[in-house]
Design an enzyme around this catalytic site. Structure first.
Site, PDB file in Angstrom:
ATOM      1  N   GLY A   1      -0.698   7.976   1.217  1.00 16.34           N
ATOM      2  CA  GLY A   1      -0.854   7.984   2.715  1.00 16.34           C
ATOM      3  C   GLY A   1       0.455   7.356   3.471  1.00 16.34           C
ATOM      4  CB  ILE A   2       1.132   5.681   6.563  1.00 16.43           C
ATOM      5  CG1 ILE A   2       0.093   6.721   7.502  1.00 16.43           C
ATOM      6  CG2 ILE A   2       2.322   5.226   7.359  1.00 16.43           C
ATOM      7  CD1 ILE A   2      -0.498   5.958   8.445  1.00 16.43           C
ATOM      8  N   GLY A   3       2.058   4.460   3.895  1.00 14.24           N
ATOM      9  CA  GLY A   3       2.767   3.606   2.869  1.00 14.24           C
ATOM     10  C   GLY A   3       3.635   4.522   2.058  1.00 14.24           C
TER      11      GLY A   3
ATOM     12  CE1 TYR B 299      -8.428   0.065  10.248  1.00 18.27           C
ATOM     13  CE2 TYR B 299      -8.468   0.756  12.269  1.00 18.27           C
ATOM     14  CZ  TYR B 299      -7.952   0.697  11.095  1.00 18.27           C
ATOM     15  OH  TYR B 299      -6.656   1.284  11.075  1.00 18.27           O
TER      16      TYR B 299
ATOM     17  N   GLY C 247       0.791  -1.247  -0.119  1.00 15.59           N
ATOM     18  CA  GLY C 247      -0.244  -0.015  -0.104  1.00 15.59           C
ATOM     19  C   GLY C 247       0.934   1.424   0.203  1.00 15.59           C
ATOM     20  CB  ALA C 248       4.274   1.881  -1.079  1.00 17.46           C
ATOM     21  CG  ASN C 249      -1.145   3.569  -4.005  1.00 14.34           C
ATOM     22  OD1 ASN C 249      -0.923   2.382  -3.248  1.00 14.34           O
ATOM     23  ND2 ASN C 249      -1.968   4.382  -4.157  1.00 14.34           N
TER      24      ASN C 249
END
Length: 409
Positions: free
Chosen positions: A128-130, A285, A124-126
């Site tokens: 936000g935090i990633g 969640y 999920g690096a595209n």
């Protein structure tokens, strides 16, 4: 009362000089006393430096002497630049001195580090935090693989990083966490191209999207946030053990409000309900994040003796990221509270566990605000963790068949 000459206990007194041996051990020499010692004159603690120079520095030997030159600025010095980033030796969490907190950034934690030669996978690096995690690692020489569902978005993120650091080594690979087959295909392709991994950051997640089943027939929140990451970690375990890698699981403080509290709750029906009746996105969640902490601790118990260090981290409260994109209600809540919440530099906790020497020998911990702390009693239940571990394996084997964990190396 005599006042100290400085308010910093790390500051050396008059006559003292900090030096470093060839093997990276810091020692202290006093010019007037003609004496040397290993312990810091003020703190009494010992320090070490990295085996490699900070990024951009090189060592030059000329005329029998040694000096150091920064390749970009051409600044030179006869003092080893590693001394500016020396770290105290710690024997465990009991004598760990807090150097960072919730306001620290990933770049601050990595300041002076040279991650050249290391390979990291960030899911999920595209955005936000990633994205901030991948950017921070790439800025310091690490080769980063952005494992994302949408390759175009991942490549756009890489272009953004390269605009700021043209020398950054980043690669995009497709990984759809809503599909266990995609996870296996990712690992197969990754091992063909890279064959090693030093840092695995399980960052991607989803929240607030309502009850929905993935193509594998598993509840989406549970699979994307936990089960697929668990599968990814299991498939990479031989490599993680060989490279003595660090594994970072993104958790959340909300795990304290999970409905998963007892071993009787560790069932597929409870964690991955097939029907929407009584389904709560928030509880799903929270349960998934608790599962991540339990998995991080169980991985450490099983493989810590083989050099795999596993951590669970809370990045920050209501961090402004793409996590709430599936719910307009939670998106509005985040937008209203954004001025009082942590920025996208919430990647600091992930970067701290992935790279800081402070916790290099202390896996199996939960980190909040760049400080190890105690999670909920349920998160520390080893029986609960083992039961979840076995349930995860059964779900994956049922879905993927007998070759679920067979990957060509």
């Amino acid at each position: 009362m005599e006042l100290p000459e400085t308010d910093s206990e790390d500051e050396l007194g008059p006559g003292w000089e900090e030096r470093v041996t060839n093997d990276g051990q810091v020692f202290y020499a006093h010019h007037g006393l003609k004496a040397t010692q290993w312990n810091h004159p003020r703190t009494g603690k010992t320090k070490v430096v990295s085996g490699v120079l900070p990024l951009g520095w090189e060592k030059i030997v000329e005329n029998g002497g040694v000096k150091f030159i920064h390749k970009d600025s051409q600044r030179s010095t006869y003092v080893d630049p590693r001394l500016a980033f020396a770290t105290e030796e710690t024997s465990g969490l009991h004598n760990l001195r807090q150097r960072y907190d919730a306001s620290s950034t990933g770049l601050q934690i990595l300041h002076g580090q040279n991650l050249s030669g290391l390979k990291a996978i960030v899911t999920g690096a595209n955005c936000g935090i990633g994205f901030e995690t991948a950017r921070s690692l790439a800025f310091h020489g690490c080769q980063v693989i952005l494992a994302c569902r949408h390759l175009k978005k991942a490549n756009d993120a890489i272009k953004n990083i390269l605009k700021q650091r043209p020398f950054a080594a980043c690669h995009a690979m497709e990984l759809d966490l809503s599909s266990l087959q995609s996870v296996k295909d990712f690992v197969t392709e990754y091992m063909k191209a890279h064959r090693s991994v030093n840092i695995l950051i399980l960052n991607a997640g989803t929240f607030g999207g309502g009850h929905q089943l993935t193509k594998d027939g598993i509840e989406e929140t549970f699979q994307v946030n936990h089960l697929s990451h668990f599968y990814l970690c299991q498939l990479l375990l031989p490599t993680l053990r060989r490279d003595q890698a660090r594994v970072v699981w993104l958790a959340a403080e909300s795990h304290r409000f999970a409905s998963l509290q007892d071993t009787e709750d560790v069932t597929e029906r409870f964690l991955s309900p097939l029907r929407s009746e009584r389904f709560s996105p928030i509880l799903a969640y929270n349960n998934a994040k608790l599962c991540n902490i339990l998995a991080a601790f169980e991985i450490h118990r099983n493989f810590g003796c083989h050099g795999v260090r596993s951590y669970a981290v809370h990045p920050g409260n209501l961090v402004s990221s793409g996590l709430t994109r599936h719910s307009w209600l939670y998106w509005c809540l985040h937008a209203l509270l954004r001025p009082w919440t942590k920025s996208l530099q919430a990647c600091a906790a992930s970067v701290y566990c992935a790279c800081s020497p402070d916790v290099a020998a202390c896996g199996g911990v939960y980190v909040n605000g760049c400080l190890p702390c105690r999670p909920s009693p349920a998160a520390m239940d080893s029986v609960l963790a083992l039961r979840l571990y076995n349930l995860d394996l059964r779900i994956i084997e049922r879905t993927m068949g007998s070759v679920a964990f067979a990957v060509a190396s």
